[in-house]
Write a protein that holds these residues in place. Structure first.
Motif, mmCIF file in Angstrom:
data_model
loop_
_atom_site.group_PDB
_atom_site.id
_atom_site.type_symbol
_atom_site.label_atom_id
_atom_site.label_comp_id
_atom_site.label_asym_id
_atom_site.label_seq_id
_atom_site.Cartn_x
_atom_site.Cartn_y
_atom_site.Cartn_z
ATOM 1 N N GLN A 164 0.844 -1.188 0.000
ATOM 2 C CA GLN A 164 0.000 0.000 0.000
ATOM 3 C C GLN A 164 0.881 1.241 0.000
ATOM 4 O O GLN A 164 2.038 1.219 0.454
ATOM 5 N N GLU A 166 0.826 3.934 1.750
ATOM 6 C CA GLU A 166 1.274 4.412 3.066
ATOM 7 C C GLU A 166 2.507 3.642 3.531
ATOM 8 O O GLU A 166 3.404 4.213 4.157
ATOM 9 N N GLN A 167 2.562 2.346 3.228
ATOM 10 C CA GLN A 167 3.729 1.555 3.577
ATOM 11 C C GLN A 167 4.958 2.050 2.824
ATOM 12 O O GLN A 167 6.050 2.144 3.401
ATOM 13 N N THR A 209 -1.057 12.442 -2.597
ATOM 14 C CA THR A 209 -1.086 11.336 -1.636
ATOM 15 C C THR A 209 -0.071 11.564 -0.520
ATOM 16 O O THR A 209 -0.362 11.302 0.656
ATOM 17 N N THR A 213 -1.065 11.985 3.394
ATOM 18 C CA THR A 213 -0.526 11.008 4.345
ATOM 19 C C THR A 213 0.283 11.686 5.440
ATOM 20 O O THR A 213 0.120 11.370 6.631
ATOM 21 N N TRP A 217 -0.271 11.726 9.578
ATOM 22 C CA TRP A 217 0.781 11.317 10.515
ATOM 23 C C TRP A 217 1.153 12.445 11.471
ATOM 24 O O TRP A 217 1.475 12.203 12.631
ATOM 25 N N LEU A 241 4.120 0.350 10.676
ATOM 26 C CA LEU A 241 3.313 0.509 9.474
ATOM 27 C C LEU A 241 3.996 -0.127 8.259
ATOM 28 O O LEU A 241 3.361 -0.808 7.453
#
Length: 245
Positions: A164, A166-167, A209, A213, A217, A241
């Protein structure tokens, strides 16, 4: 394709005296060599001084020389077929770049741009091959460097295919933390100017994105984000994560 007209290009290397042989002995490429041997290798090099935000070499240029960075940092980027720029990796002091391109006698597959002022040594193919015959440890070390970087690129490719977004962003920040992190009272500050676009290019995603993100955070207290500066307050949260799945 992004314009490069604002960057300065150094066509002829500026010559400087090579110093710090003892510290360069710890470089990945010089492992196993004595201080005297390292000095001999450096005597056969051309020395380069490159101002900040300049191009050392450009994707598609004839690959004529490889470079060992003494001080400063380089950013390696590549344009894909759609003209999008991707950040592949950063080259730090003590690291070699462009060796494989020189041995193949082809063109540079990436562009190397200086983040800050660079001092470096460079060798052409003939000189480097002679040095490898004279000092076999250089050939062994170079093989290790190439293998490690191939592994890194394979991992990056797998991340793009299977993880993903975010990873991927978390992994990118953790990589940058390992290379540029400085422990402070606030957390681990990344000692490199990073725009949202830089992080997007490094993570293989969009600036929208990345901005969304990082905002999430920051609200969670994982990071602090200022203008082109990031402090990682809770690195363990990013590690967890990144390891999901």
């Amino acid at each position: 394709m992004k314009s490069r007209k604002n960057f300065k290009r150094i066509k002829e290397p500026m010559v400087s005296n090579v110093t710090g042989v003892e510290s360069l002995q710890e470089s990945e490429i010089f492992k196993g060599l004595t201080c005297a041997q390292v000095a001999d290798v450096l005597e056969k090099a051309k020395s380069v001084i490159l101002p900040a935000k300049s191009m050392l070499f450009t994707q598609g240029d004839p690959a004529e020389r490889c470079f060992l960075v003494h001080s400063g940092r380089l950013k390696l980027t590549k344009f894909n077929e759609q003209g999008k720029e991707i950040i592949l990796r950063y080259i730090l002091a003590g690291e070699l770049t462009a060796a494989m391109a020189v041995f193949k006698a082809g063109t540079y597959p990436v562009t190397a741009e200086s983040i800050d002022e660079i001092t470096a040594s460079s060798w052409d193919k003939t000189t480097m091959l002679e040095l490898m015959r004279q000092y076999p440890d250089i050939a062994i070390n170079l093989l290790g460097v190439v293998t490690e970087r191939i592994d890194e690129m394979q991992h990056r490719y797998l991340e793009l295919c299977t993880e993903q977004v975010e990873q991927r962003i978390a992994r990118s920040l953790l990589r940058l933390m390992r290379s540029f992190g400085l422990k402070t009272a606030e957390g681990i500050r990344l000692e490199i100017s990073l725009s949202r676009q830089d992080i997007a290019d490094y993570s293989g995603t969009t600036i929208y994105t990345v901005s969304r993100t990082l905002s999430v955070w920051e609200k969670k207290g994982w990071i602090q984000s200022r203008r082109e500066r990031i402090v990682i307050v809770k690195p363990q949260a990013l590690v967890q994560l990144a390891e999901i799945g």
